[in-house]
Enzyme design. Structure first.
Site, PDB file in Angstrom:
ATOM      1  N   GLU A   1       0.808  -1.224   0.000  1.00  0.00           N
ATOM      2  CA  GLU A   1       0.000   0.000   0.000  1.00  0.00           C
ATOM      3  C   GLU A   1       0.842   1.275   0.000  1.00  0.00           C
ATOM      4  O   GLU A   1       0.422   2.313  -0.508  1.00  0.00           O
ATOM      5  CB  GLU A   1      -0.972   0.007   1.182  1.00  0.00           C
ATOM      6  CG  GLU A   1      -2.111  -0.999   1.069  1.00  0.00           C
ATOM      7  CD  GLU A   1      -1.764  -2.391   1.584  1.00  0.00           C
ATOM      8  OE1 GLU A   1      -0.563  -2.668   1.850  1.00  0.00           O
ATOM      9  OE2 GLU A   1      -2.694  -3.216   1.718  1.00  0.00           O
TER      10      GLU A   1
ATOM     11  N   PHE B   1     -11.283  -7.526  14.045  1.00  0.00           N
ATOM     12  CA  PHE B   1     -10.233  -7.958  13.123  1.00  0.00           C
ATOM     13  C   PHE B   1      -9.970  -6.854  12.091  1.00  0.00           C
ATOM     14  O   PHE B   1     -10.900  -6.346  11.470  1.00  0.00           O
ATOM     15  CB  PHE B   1     -10.659  -9.258  12.431  1.00  0.00           C
ATOM     16  CG  PHE B   1      -9.653  -9.734  11.420  1.00  0.00           C
ATOM     17  CD1 PHE B   1      -8.372 -10.129  11.819  1.00  0.00           C
ATOM     18  CD2 PHE B   1      -9.970  -9.783  10.066  1.00  0.00           C
ATOM     19  CE1 PHE B   1      -7.438 -10.550  10.885  1.00  0.00           C
ATOM     20  CE2 PHE B   1      -9.043 -10.209   9.133  1.00  0.00           C
ATOM     21  CZ  PHE B   1      -7.771 -10.597   9.546  1.00  0.00           C
TER      22      PHE B   1
END
Ligand SMILES: Cc1ncc(C[n+]2csc(CCOP(=O)(O)OP(=O)(O)O)c2C)c(N)n1
Length: 622
Positions: free
Chosen positions: A102, A164
């Protein structure tokens, strides 16, 4: 929800103040006068779910297309699955470039934005996707690069439960964005997107983050197309009284030792032409910052070269002895000023910047103009052209002694280096690159010695030709930024100049370059060290080379080949020309491993915190 509204209202003044932190009374006034576009959209659509309406993801795509977006850099994950599903459906309109990390996506968007002048767009998932993007976001913030970064978020009901892949993206990015949003209703998406693009590109450009929870991208809602919505922001640039420009011009006309100190604001406002004409009309010396390189042609006789820590002797001496600094689109960064208390001690300072928050932040100007650099310089140009010829001639004539002094500094201390017959000198590499590319290549760099050699030895001709990590100094920026720049400018030759250290931080993006056939040329200045850190250890830490030896490295030629690129190597001076020429002639991605002299230093250097005129000009004993 009220909270979101309040924060959305705050952003209305970002073209007045870069960040809500620096709200001015005027900004406060504007804030109360202008509604947020999200409020306007809200009035147009029912907030009740409409099961037959579009999803948040569909609205997002529609809003991006409405903004003219055709290119997104990104990486998928759970929280953005609805968005990626929709992206697939609009793939004829928007091309998504799948990166390998990213951080690479954000730097690619930065390279794309800086090469093209458009807003770069990024899409990443929640949690680690967002945190991996933070370096790039901070880099874009420091270098005023317009980005819209869309991050996925866990569903609303899980926010705050350590779910999560949950991180507080809005919290983490708050200090390094122009603005950020956590979108809570699908019906807000269109308005948020429109506002985000406006904010990213207006005033001092910068990154804007839009965090979208998974259930919001999935939710269906009523949607009225944005082109039915009036845009509440005014595009008016704050008007500056002509008297301010007259006052500035008077100061310039009367100055005996003026220097134009110019930075990244020149590129962002497209001020190359007006800067050149203004400098030529009044015969003013020009000293660009690293971010300003190219905004004024480096080879122009009025150009003194870069100023600051590794700036030229003439530029730093001229600033130190000037009686008037005309600072345009700059922010008095510590790498430019050195010790602030003694920076340009005899100079009056005119500071012109689009961002009032920058004015007076580090150096209190004698007077300031909060304006776009191009507008300000063309006003000054108009006014100077309107002056009586005699007055201009007199003003220019009165500076002849100043120019003689500057020429003497240039003659006595030009940029120089000692050549070698058996080692490749890094400065020679950049000279050769300049010759072979006829000075026309787009160059991206990382951070370190190689970056400074590029700044010193590649005379840039125009803005947006050098794309480097200036403010944050991010190793790993160069390769992905080059991929973004190549995409924006397919006809141009794009060279990445990187160190062997920085290259290894993002070299996985070679796969992205290969996948999308973006033929960037990567020139590794391989000295086997974290060169810039080693130089500081040599000069300021008694040669204690603590943790800077990176000679255990992959074979970069084989690495290139493993990715499907051409790998070339130059180890001796006699090989340099042919290897660089072969790289330039190759149609695809090339990695050139240039083995340079290991312990070369960058000179001049102003030690951190010293007076900018106290430069060390060469190694002891040379
Ligand atoms: C991400 C990151 N980590 C650490 C640094 C500190 N740093 C600045 S320059 C430099 C050395 C860079 O070495 P290399 O990439 O080989 O380039 P060179 O200086 O040798 O040209 C380091 C470690 C940084 N700028 N960025």
């Amino acid at each position: 929800m009220n909270q979101i509204y309040i924060s959305l209202k705050k952003i209305n003044f970002t073209n007045i103040a870069h960040n809500a932190k620096f709200a001015t009374p005027l900004a406060e006034e504007l804030m109360s006068a202008q509604p947020s576009i999200v409020e306007v959209v809200r009035k147009q659509v029912s907030v009740e779910p409409d099961l037959s309406g579009p999803t948040g993801a569909e609205i997002l795509m529609d809003a991006l297309i409405y903004e003219g977006v055709d290119t997104i850099f990104g990486y998928p994950g759970g929280a953005v699955l609805h968005i990626y599903d929709e992206l697939w459906r609009v793939r004829e309109r928007i091309t998504h470039y799948l990166v390998r990390h990213e951080q690479g996506a954000v730097h690619m968007a930065e390279g794309y934005a800086r090469a093209s002048g458009r807003v770069g767009v990024v899409l990443v998932t929640s949690g680690p996707g967002a945190t991996n993007a933070v370096t790039g976001i901070a880099n874009a913030y420091m270098d005023s690069t317009p980005l819209v970064v869309i991050t996925g978020q866990v569903p609303k009901h899980l926010i705050g439960t350590d779910a999560f892949q949950e991180v507080d993206t809005v919290g983490i990015t708050r200090p390094c964005v122009k603005h950020n949003y956590l979108v809570r209703e699908a019906s807000d998406i269109a308005g948020v997107v429109r506002e985000a693009f406006y904010l990213a590109r207006s005033g001092r450009p910068g990154p804007v983050v839009i965090d979208i929870p998974k259930d919001v991208s999935a939710a269906r809602t009523t949607y009225s197309r944005l082109d039915h919505v009036g845009f509440p922001f005014s595009n008016d640039v704050a008007r500056v009284e002509r008297a301010s420009f007259s006052q500035a011009l008077d100061a310039v006309l009367n100055a005996k030792r003026p220097v134009l100190y110019v930075g990244g604001g020149i590129a962002n406002s497209g001020a190359d032409e007006s800067l050149r004409s203004f400098a030529e009309t009044l015969q003013l010396p020009v000293a660009p910052t690293l971010m300003g390189l190219g905004g004024f042609p480096s080879a122009h006789p009025l150009c003194l070269g870069m100023l600051g820590m590794h700036g030229t002797y003439a530029a730093n001496m001229a600033v130190a002895q000037s009686d008037l600094l005309i600072a345009v689109g700059v922010r008095f960064d510590d790498r430019v000023t050195g010790k602030l208390a003694t920076f340009a001690p005899n100079a009056r300072v005119i500071h012109i910047d689009i961002d009032p928050a920058n004015i007076g932040k580090n150096v209190a100007p004698t007077f300031s103009i909060a304006a776009d650099a191009r507008q300000a310089l063309s006003e000054l140009l108009d006014l100077s052209r309107g002056q009586a010829k005699d007055k201009l001639r007199q003003s220019i004539g009165a500076r002849e002694i100043w120019w003689e002094q500057i020429r003497a500094w240039q003659r006595s201390q030009p940029l120089r280096f000692t050549g070698s017959l058996n080692q490749i000198k890094p400065q020679t590499v950049i000279n050769e690159l300049h010759r072979l590319t006829k000075g026309e290549a787009i160059i991206t760099t990382d951070v370190g010695q190689h970056q400074m050699w590029v700044a010193q030895f590649y005379p840039f001709k125009r803005s947006r030709q050098l794309i480097t990590s200036g403010g944050l100094g991010t190793m790993g920026f160069g390769l992905p930024a080059a991929i973004g720049a190549q995409l924006a400018l397919p006809q141009q030759t794009v060279f990445v100049v990187v160190g062997d250290g920085g290259f290894q931080m993002t070299n996985q993006e070679l796969a992205t370059a290969i996948q999308y056939e973006l033929p960037v040329k990567i020139l590794i200045m391989n000295n086997g060290y974290l060169g810039m850190v080693r130089q500081w250890q040599e000069m300021f830490y008694d040669r204690t080379y603590s943790e800077v030896d990176i000679s255990v490295a992959p074979d970069f030629v084989k690495l290139a080949e493993a990715y499907g690129a051409l790998g070339l190597r130059a180890e001796r001076p006699s090989e340099l020309h042919d290897v660089l020429a072969a790289a330039l002639a190759h149609k695809g991605v090339v990695v050139v491993d240039v083995v340079i002299s290991k312990e070369e230093n960058v000179f001049p250097i102003v030690p951190a915190g010293a007076n900018s005129s106290d430069m060390i000009l060469q190694s002891e004993g040379v």
